[in-house]
Scaffold this motif. Sequence first.
Motif: not given
Length: 101
Positions: A26-34, A38-51, A73-76
Amino acid sequence: MSTEEDVRRLCLALPGVTERLSWQRPAWFAATLMARIWDDGVLTVKTGEREALAAMEPDTYFWTPHHERSPLLLLVRLERVNPAELEELLVESHRLSGGTR
């Protein structure tokens, strides 16, 4: 703790967001992938605060070598993030993906 259903509800409440499969997940898109589950309850998002997020809470926020070339890209781990934090992450990811509020 957050769930895939929380992600779905929050994403689809944002303007212009659609849901479809990406990499058979399952994935969600605005103009691009947002966001993508992923497996095991992990979500990919975009953030300017990754580090900063990964430094403060490495058990919650992380990335893999595959994500090195994409500095937004950040995994949560959903089990470790509360719904309010999740909403903040998704709103930012929506903005960075070309969505509007």
